[in-house]
Write a protein that holds these residues in place. Structure first.
Motif, mmCIF file in Angstrom:
data_model
loop_
_atom_site.group_PDB
_atom_site.id
_atom_site.type_symbol
_atom_site.label_atom_id
_atom_site.label_comp_id
_atom_site.label_asym_id
_atom_site.label_seq_id
_atom_site.Cartn_x
_atom_site.Cartn_y
_atom_site.Cartn_z
ATOM 1 N N LYS A 119 0.825 -1.196 0.000
ATOM 2 C CA LYS A 119 0.000 0.000 0.000
ATOM 3 C C LYS A 119 0.864 1.252 0.000
ATOM 4 O O LYS A 119 0.593 2.215 -0.734
ATOM 5 C CB LYS A 119 -0.917 -0.005 1.225
ATOM 6 C CG LYS A 119 -1.846 1.203 1.322
ATOM 7 C CD LYS A 119 -2.737 1.095 2.561
ATOM 8 C CE LYS A 119 -3.686 2.268 2.649
ATOM 9 N NZ LYS A 119 -4.567 2.191 3.854
ATOM 10 N N PHE A 120 1.936 1.234 0.778
ATOM 11 C CA PHE A 120 2.770 2.434 0.874
ATOM 12 C C PHE A 120 3.527 2.716 -0.418
ATOM 13 O O PHE A 120 3.605 3.861 -0.855
ATOM 14 C CB PHE A 120 3.761 2.336 2.038
ATOM 15 C CG PHE A 120 4.603 3.558 2.167
ATOM 16 C CD1 PHE A 120 4.067 4.745 2.645
ATOM 17 C CD2 PHE A 120 5.934 3.561 1.770
ATOM 18 C CE1 PHE A 120 4.825 5.901 2.723
ATOM 19 C CE2 PHE A 120 6.705 4.704 1.851
ATOM 20 C CZ PHE A 120 6.149 5.880 2.331
ATOM 21 N N VAL A 121 4.074 1.683 -1.057
ATOM 22 C CA VAL A 121 4.851 1.934 -2.278
ATOM 23 C C VAL A 121 3.961 2.355 -3.450
ATOM 24 O O VAL A 121 4.474 2.790 -4.482
ATOM 25 C CB VAL A 121 5.736 0.730 -2.672
ATOM 26 C CG1 VAL A 121 6.779 0.455 -1.593
ATOM 27 C CG2 VAL A 121 4.902 -0.508 -2.971
ATOM 28 N N ALA A 122 2.641 2.218 -3.281
ATOM 29 C CA ALA A 122 1.701 2.716 -4.304
ATOM 30 C C ALA A 122 1.214 4.124 -3.996
ATOM 31 O O ALA A 122 0.423 4.683 -4.767
ATOM 32 C CB ALA A 122 0.510 1.771 -4.407
ATOM 33 N N SER A 123 1.689 4.710 -2.903
ATOM 34 C CA SER A 123 1.175 6.008 -2.455
ATOM 35 C C SER A 123 1.850 7.179 -3.157
ATOM 36 O O SER A 123 2.954 7.050 -3.713
ATOM 37 C CB SER A 123 1.385 6.160 -0.944
ATOM 38 O OG SER A 123 2.765 6.285 -0.639
ATOM 39 N N ASP A 124 1.194 8.331 -3.114
ATOM 40 C CA ASP A 124 1.780 9.557 -3.654
ATOM 41 C C ASP A 124 3.048 9.933 -2.889
ATOM 42 O O ASP A 124 3.981 10.494 -3.476
ATOM 43 C CB ASP A 124 0.768 10.698 -3.581
ATOM 44 C CG ASP A 124 -0.384 10.532 -4.558
ATOM 45 O OD1 ASP A 124 -0.229 9.774 -5.539
ATOM 46 O OD2 ASP A 124 -1.439 11.153 -4.346
ATOM 47 N N THR A 125 3.079 9.629 -1.610
ATOM 48 C CA THR A 125 4.270 9.924 -0.806
ATOM 49 C C THR A 125 5.487 9.201 -1.368
ATOM 50 O O THR A 125 6.547 9.809 -1.579
ATOM 51 C CB THR A 125 4.057 9.498 0.657
ATOM 52 O OG1 THR A 125 2.963 10.233 1.209
ATOM 53 C CG2 THR A 125 5.313 9.758 1.490
ATOM 54 N N PHE A 126 5.332 7.920 -1.635
ATOM 55 C CA PHE A 126 6.465 7.156 -2.159
ATOM 56 C C PHE A 126 6.825 7.605 -3.568
ATOM 57 O O PHE A 126 8.013 7.667 -3.921
ATOM 58 C CB PHE A 126 6.167 5.655 -2.132
ATOM 59 C CG PHE A 126 7.363 4.810 -2.489
ATOM 60 C CD1 PHE A 126 8.400 4.648 -1.589
ATOM 61 C CD2 PHE A 126 7.457 4.206 -3.736
ATOM 62 C CE1 PHE A 126 9.518 3.894 -1.924
ATOM 63 C CE2 PHE A 126 8.560 3.440 -4.072
ATOM 64 C CZ PHE A 126 9.592 3.292 -3.159
ATOM 65 N N ARG A 127 5.838 7.927 -4.373
ATOM 66 C CA ARG A 127 6.138 8.418 -5.726
ATOM 67 C C ARG A 127 6.961 9.705 -5.664
ATOM 68 O O ARG A 127 7.841 9.934 -6.498
ATOM 69 C CB ARG A 127 4.829 8.665 -6.492
ATOM 70 C CG ARG A 127 4.095 7.400 -6.876
ATOM 71 C CD ARG A 127 3.011 7.674 -7.907
ATOM 72 N NE ARG A 127 2.083 6.559 -8.000
ATOM 73 C CZ ARG A 127 0.918 6.491 -7.370
ATOM 74 N NH1 ARG A 127 0.524 7.499 -6.613
ATOM 75 N NH2 ARG A 127 0.129 5.442 -7.503
ATOM 76 N N GLY A 128 6.671 10.542 -4.696
ATOM 77 C CA GLY A 128 7.465 11.755 -4.514
ATOM 78 C C GLY A 128 8.909 11.441 -4.186
ATOM 79 O O GLY A 128 9.832 12.106 -4.685
ATOM 80 N N TRP A 129 9.130 10.426 -3.371
ATOM 81 C CA TRP A 129 10.504 10.009 -3.056
ATOM 82 C C TRP A 129 11.210 9.481 -4.309
ATOM 83 O O TRP A 129 12.395 9.747 -4.516
ATOM 84 C CB TRP A 129 10.489 8.941 -1.970
ATOM 85 C CG TRP A 129 9.983 9.414 -0.636
ATOM 86 C CD1 TRP A 129 9.609 10.693 -0.298
ATOM 87 C CD2 TRP A 129 9.783 8.617 0.530
ATOM 88 N NE1 TRP A 129 9.185 10.735 1.010
ATOM 89 C CE2 TRP A 129 9.284 9.485 1.546
ATOM 90 C CE3 TRP A 129 9.966 7.276 0.827
ATOM 91 C CZ2 TRP A 129 8.979 9.027 2.839
ATOM 92 C CZ3 TRP A 129 9.660 6.812 2.106
ATOM 93 C CH2 TRP A 129 9.173 7.679 3.095
ATOM 94 N N GLU A 130 10.484 8.728 -5.137
ATOM 95 C CA GLU A 130 11.067 8.218 -6.380
ATOM 96 C C GLU A 130 11.479 9.368 -7.305
ATOM 97 O O GLU A 130 12.533 9.306 -7.957
ATOM 98 C CB GLU A 130 10.071 7.304 -7.092
ATOM 99 C CG GLU A 130 9.838 5.974 -6.419
ATOM 100 C CD GLU A 130 8.901 5.088 -7.204
ATOM 101 O OE1 GLU A 130 9.232 3.908 -7.430
ATOM 102 O OE2 GLU A 130 7.822 5.583 -7.601
#
Length: 326
Positions: A119-130
């Motif tokens: 769930k977390f790696v699909a989040s906008d938060t993680f996309r921002g880190w990428e």
């Protein structure tokens, strides 16, 4: 990026590969993993290769290298940064020198299970880190949903509490979060490449390791270390990381294929990993390994300060916020 890894024969092989384009292909990708051929993740990479080559009408050719054949992950990431056509299956601890928040993914006891981490790696938060990773390093994940399993302690003597690891030399990835994790679990971290773990356990360079069941089985560590303690202190999520420069040299349609299939095959391989975990633990138990269930509360309590030690309080709060959402 950690340094100090000496060039070796696999890197010479890599240099030859990037110098020779694949026949009849517009683009080629040399994809490396430290995992063995029988690991569900490697089998997922085979499916990824087949799907990408079919959908691209072989405009993209992918060559797979299991068991670290192409070289050390850190060296290969450096090649990718320079624009080479290499991809590496890695966890985020190796990328945290560029985006410190990425250390929270492999921090101990942060994620309760695979579902929460997926769930977390699909989040906008993680996309921002990428996105920050791409800017800071020139490295881009095709997807970051390749789950390798819950990591456990692999030892020569029984472990019931952190005190049982006192003075025990435990193999560690050369990354701050992994070093701190080994320490909080009670052991003495020894940075070491995964490819060296079997011989190092044999010779006593290290006394123990921590790894997921598929890796323990694939590397045959159960032949040497007869105790597996099911701490599941880390749920290991990894990604296929490539050069941003190389990826941007491809037409958009081909980039889309790579991203789509990495995402699709990563989810399928993750489900296979979940199925395999209990099967492999049972198989290793039948071979004479003691697979122990313990109270993880003492380990969890001992590791509770790791995010603060690494300055990851804000990252932890962001993870908890995403997980808590319905």
């Amino acid at each position: 990026m950690p340094s100090g890894i000496l060039p070796c024969k696999p890197i010479l092989l890599f240099a030859l590969l990037v110098a020779l384009p694949a026949a009849a292909a517009n683009y080629s990708l040399n994809l490396s993993t430290s995992l063995s051929r029988d690991d569900p993740i490697y089998q997922g990479l085979e499916a990824f290769k087949a799907a990408v080559e079919t959908r691209s009408e072989k405009k993209i050719r992918i060559k797979l290298f299991p068991a670290g054949q192409l070289g050390a992950d850190n060296e290969l990431l450096q090649h990718a940064q320079s624009g080479s056509n290499v991809g590496v299956v890695v966890d985020s601890a190796r990328l945290a020198s560029f985006v410190p928040e990425l250390s929270i993914l492999p921090a101990p006891f942060v994620f309760p299970d695979y579902a929460a981490q997926r769930k977390f790696v699909a989040s906008d938060t993680f996309r921002g880190w990428e996105q920050r990773l791409a800017v800071a390093s020139g490295l881009v994940p095709l997807s970051f949903n390749w789950y390798q399993g819950g990591r456990m302690l692999v030892t020569k003597k029984p472990v019931r509490s952190p005190a049982d690891l006192n003075g025990v030399k435990v193999r560690a990835l050369e990354a701050p979060v992994t070093i701190e994790t080994i320490k909080c679990l009670g052991g003495e971290p020894v940075p070491l490449a995964w490819a060296e773990i079997y011989s190092s356990l044999q010779t006593g360079i290290v006394d123990a390791a921590e790894a997921q069941p598929t890796a323990v089985y694939g590397s045959k560590l159960y032949e040497i270390s007869k105790h597996i303690t099911q701490t599941r202190h880390i749920h290991l999520m990894t990604g296929i990381v490539v050069s941003q420069k190389w990826l941007q040299s491809l037409p958009q349609a081909l980039r889309d294929i790579l991203h789509d299939e990495a995402q699709k095959q990563g989810d399928i391989a993750s489900q296979e990993t979940l199925k395999k975990e209990q099967q492999l633990l049972a198989a290793m138990a039948e071979s004479g390994v003691s697979v122990d269930t313990v109270d993880v509360a003492p380990f969890r309590q001992a590791c509770a300060t790791v995010p603060e030690k690494l300055g990851l309080q804000d990252a932890l709060a962001q993870v908890q916020d995403v997980i808590a959402r319905g």
